[in-house]
Design an enzyme around this catalytic site. Structure first.
Site, mmCIF file in Angstrom:
data_model
loop_
_atom_site.group_PDB
_atom_site.id
_atom_site.type_symbol
_atom_site.label_atom_id
_atom_site.label_comp_id
_atom_site.label_asym_id
_atom_site.label_seq_id
_atom_site.Cartn_x
_atom_site.Cartn_y
_atom_site.Cartn_z
ATOM 1 N N LYS A 1 63.871 70.654 26.378
ATOM 2 C CA LYS A 1 64.460 70.887 27.681
ATOM 3 C C LYS A 1 65.342 69.733 27.998
ATOM 4 O O LYS A 1 65.516 68.699 27.311
ATOM 5 C CB LYS A 1 63.078 70.657 28.714
ATOM 6 C CG LYS A 1 63.647 71.100 30.037
ATOM 7 C CD LYS A 1 63.006 72.774 30.113
ATOM 8 C CE LYS A 1 63.455 73.524 31.211
ATOM 9 N NZ LYS A 1 62.939 75.009 31.143
HETATM 10 P P1 NAD Z 1 67.805 79.126 40.295
HETATM 11 O O1 NAD Z 1 68.544 77.726 40.292
HETATM 12 O O2 NAD Z 1 68.438 80.264 39.881
HETATM 13 O O3 NAD Z 1 67.013 79.334 41.580
HETATM 14 C C1 NAD Z 1 66.104 78.445 42.227
HETATM 15 C C2 NAD Z 1 65.698 79.084 43.553
HETATM 16 O O4 NAD Z 1 64.731 78.334 44.135
HETATM 17 C C3 NAD Z 1 67.082 79.060 44.581
HETATM 18 O O5 NAD Z 1 66.766 80.146 45.435
HETATM 19 C C4 NAD Z 1 66.411 77.801 45.499
HETATM 20 O O6 NAD Z 1 67.110 77.837 46.713
HETATM 21 C C5 NAD Z 1 65.057 77.908 45.474
HETATM 22 N N1 NAD Z 1 64.434 76.634 45.869
HETATM 23 C C6 NAD Z 1 64.892 75.332 45.267
HETATM 24 N N2 NAD Z 1 64.149 74.497 46.099
HETATM 25 C C7 NAD Z 1 63.097 75.197 46.814
HETATM 26 C C8 NAD Z 1 62.121 74.901 47.554
HETATM 27 N N3 NAD Z 1 61.631 73.658 47.822
HETATM 28 N N4 NAD Z 1 61.290 75.653 48.226
HETATM 29 C C9 NAD Z 1 61.617 76.985 48.056
HETATM 30 N N5 NAD Z 1 62.756 77.525 47.240
HETATM 31 C C10 NAD Z 1 63.323 76.588 46.691
HETATM 32 O O7 NAD Z 1 66.430 78.695 39.028
HETATM 33 P P2 NAD Z 1 65.813 79.727 38.282
HETATM 34 O O8 NAD Z 1 66.437 79.642 37.004
HETATM 35 O O9 NAD Z 1 65.309 81.024 39.148
HETATM 36 O O10 NAD Z 1 64.367 78.998 38.064
HETATM 37 C C11 NAD Z 1 63.101 78.834 38.785
HETATM 38 C C12 NAD Z 1 61.978 78.584 38.232
HETATM 39 O O11 NAD Z 1 61.883 79.354 37.064
HETATM 40 C C13 NAD Z 1 62.084 77.138 37.723
HETATM 41 O O12 NAD Z 1 60.804 76.580 37.708
HETATM 42 C C14 NAD Z 1 62.419 77.203 36.117
HETATM 43 O O13 NAD Z 1 61.754 76.297 35.216
HETATM 44 C C15 NAD Z 1 61.637 78.829 35.930
HETATM 45 N N6 NAD Z 1 62.041 79.356 34.913
HETATM 46 C C16 NAD Z 1 63.649 79.941 34.816
HETATM 47 C C17 NAD Z 1 63.770 80.854 33.758
HETATM 48 C C18 NAD Z 1 65.102 81.066 33.378
HETATM 49 O O14 NAD Z 1 65.471 81.970 32.645
HETATM 50 N N7 NAD Z 1 66.119 80.928 34.400
HETATM 51 C C19 NAD Z 1 62.982 80.872 32.661
HETATM 52 C C20 NAD Z 1 61.868 80.254 32.651
HETATM 53 C C21 NAD Z 1 61.172 79.492 33.862
#
Ligand code: NAD
Length: 424
Positions: A114
């Protein structure tokens, strides 16, 4: 020159301590050799770099960046890069360890890694973001590579950021290296289906639960926290499957409508305004209240540690689908398990992203690209195989889905480590 200071963090507990504690409990349950646990509880390599960036106003700011490899026993390491003000080395280490387990549970030939940069991408111009990304890539250029460690998007990073990583690495090597990063735009070797893949993986897990007769998806009430890549697509897919999405949120707060939100309209509003706030056909709800709504499916898809020992006894969901990594703390886990809430753990529920990243890497190495239906079908096969194995182990041992998923994963990594032997 100014060094960027981190503001108060969303992390209440040290995530790396949580991850190590999980590993120790898994080792106890599945009798994994203590010598192997000693190896697996450490990260193989942690690199910290400072990233000076010329800002648009002529000043220079220095950002802190990290790249951590947890384990490579099963293949090159794989894991996203996070741009967020709360990034810490221990958070990156925990996320790297979870990537090792996730890849092992999916049966794809990767270890875990990561990366992260302490920054608020929303406050950077496009030019600043590009310079930050290119300098960070250059600082970690000896750590990454298609046979070594392959980054991908995570919170705060996008396909455009992946394109700059790809270009910077390729410029330094003197030729295009498609396999160095995944989550790239389609025009430069991205995979069809990658953008939606994490949410699609969560959807397939939810369909697998539904197939076990837990409840019907048609009309099931769904609550989604986080409306980025994972949350927005998951809400969209579940609505398309006939579920009633009653609440969604982003960092600015949430929307609630007990008769169901019009997801097409919500998505259009978010795209138009950049926020959920201001959408008319719903009431405002805080992120804390949203987690406590009565529903069939609660999908935390934002950050870690949102369901804790403080609120777990008030969660009224049947199933928690962990779109985010680490949204439920171990203290909350115990409470939820006692109350019979079914948890689809992160390493299973959000693995769709890394699975299609694997497909993108394979397609890039072969320079031969697949149809979207082929990507989605293969994703479904892999997710459903992992779901079935986890479900079966949980039924046999009564461990809970999280312990079953981690048990399968850790045993596979332990076996690979034993088979390879400890070098020299
Ligand atoms: P992103 O940046 O696209 O979206 C994050 C979202 O969370 C945004 O809408 C933001 O406004 C919201 N957010 C941030 N702080 C917040 C809070 N305190 N309360 C409520 N909402 C809040 O990120 P993503 O890629 O969608 O990732 C989200 C989660 O999924 C993370 O934990 C990430 O590690 C996990 N994840 C992502 C992927 C991927 O392919 N993008 C894969 C596996 C896991």
């Amino acid at each position: 020159m100014t060094t960027v200071e981190a503001p108060a963090s969303h992390l209440r507990e040290n995530p790396f301590e949580i991850a190590r504690d999980q590993l120790r409990r898994v080792a106890e349950t599945f009798q994994i050799d203590a010598n192997l646990v000693n190896v697996l509880q450490e990260c193989k390599k942690s690199v910290g770099v400072s990233v000076p960036v010329g800002m648009d106003d002529g000043s220079v700011r220095v950002f802190q960046g990290y790249r951590v490899t947890h384990n490579i026993a099963r293949g090159p390491s794989k894991g996203g890069i996070r741009y967020h003000p709360d990034v810490t080395l221990d958070e990156v280490k925990a996320l790297a360890m979870w990537m090792t387990w996730k890849c092992a549970l999916m049966g794809i030939p990767f270890g875990g890694a990561k990366g992260g940069v302490v920054c608020d991408p929303k406050r950077l111009s496009r030019g600043e973001l590009e310079r930050l990304t290119r300098r960070f890539t250059t600082e970690i250029i000896n750590e990454i590579g298609p046979e070594k460690d392959i980054p991908a998007p995570d919170v705060g990073t996008t396909a455009a950021v992946m394109a700059w990583i790809f270009d910077t690495y390729s410029m330094n090597k003197g030729h295009s290296v498609l396999g160095v990063v995944t989550g790239k735009p389609l025009t430069i070797g991205g995979s069809l289906g990658r953008e939606e893949a994490t949410a699609r993986g969560s959807l397939y897990c939810i369909r697998d639960v539904v197939a076990k007769g837990e409840f019907a998806l048609e009309g099931a009430r769904v609550v989604v926290q986080g409306f980025g890549n994972v949350g927005s697509y998951l809400a969209k897919f579940l609505a398309e499957d006939g579920a009633l999405v009653i609440a969604v949120s982003d960092s600015g707060g949430g929307l609630h409508n007990s008769s169901g939100l019009d997801m097409k309209a919500v998505l259009a509003h978010k795209q138009e305004t950049g926020a959920l706030e201001g959408f008319r056909a719903a009431e405002a709800i805080s992120n804390e209240e949203l987690l406590l709504l009565e529903c069939e499916i609660l999908a935390p898809c934002a950050l870690e540690q949102v369901i804790t020992a403080d609120n777990a006894d008030r969660v009224r969901a049947k199933v928690i689908c962990e779109g985010a990594n680490g949204p439920v703390t171990p203290g909350a886990d115990e409470i939820l398990e006692d109350r019979g809430v079914l948890i689809l753990p992160d390493i299973l529920a959000n693995a769709g992203g890394v699975v299609v990243s694997y497909f993108e890497w394979v397609q890039g190495l072969q320079e031969y690209f697949w149809k979207e239906e082929e990507v989605n079908q293969r994703l479904d096969d892999i997710i459903t195989r992992a779901f079935d194995a986890t479900w079966k182990l949980n039924e046999e041992r009564g461990t809970g889905m999280r312990m079953a998923a981690y048990g399968l994963a850790v045993q596979r990594v332990a076996e690979a480590t034993t088979t390879r032997g400890i070098y020299p």
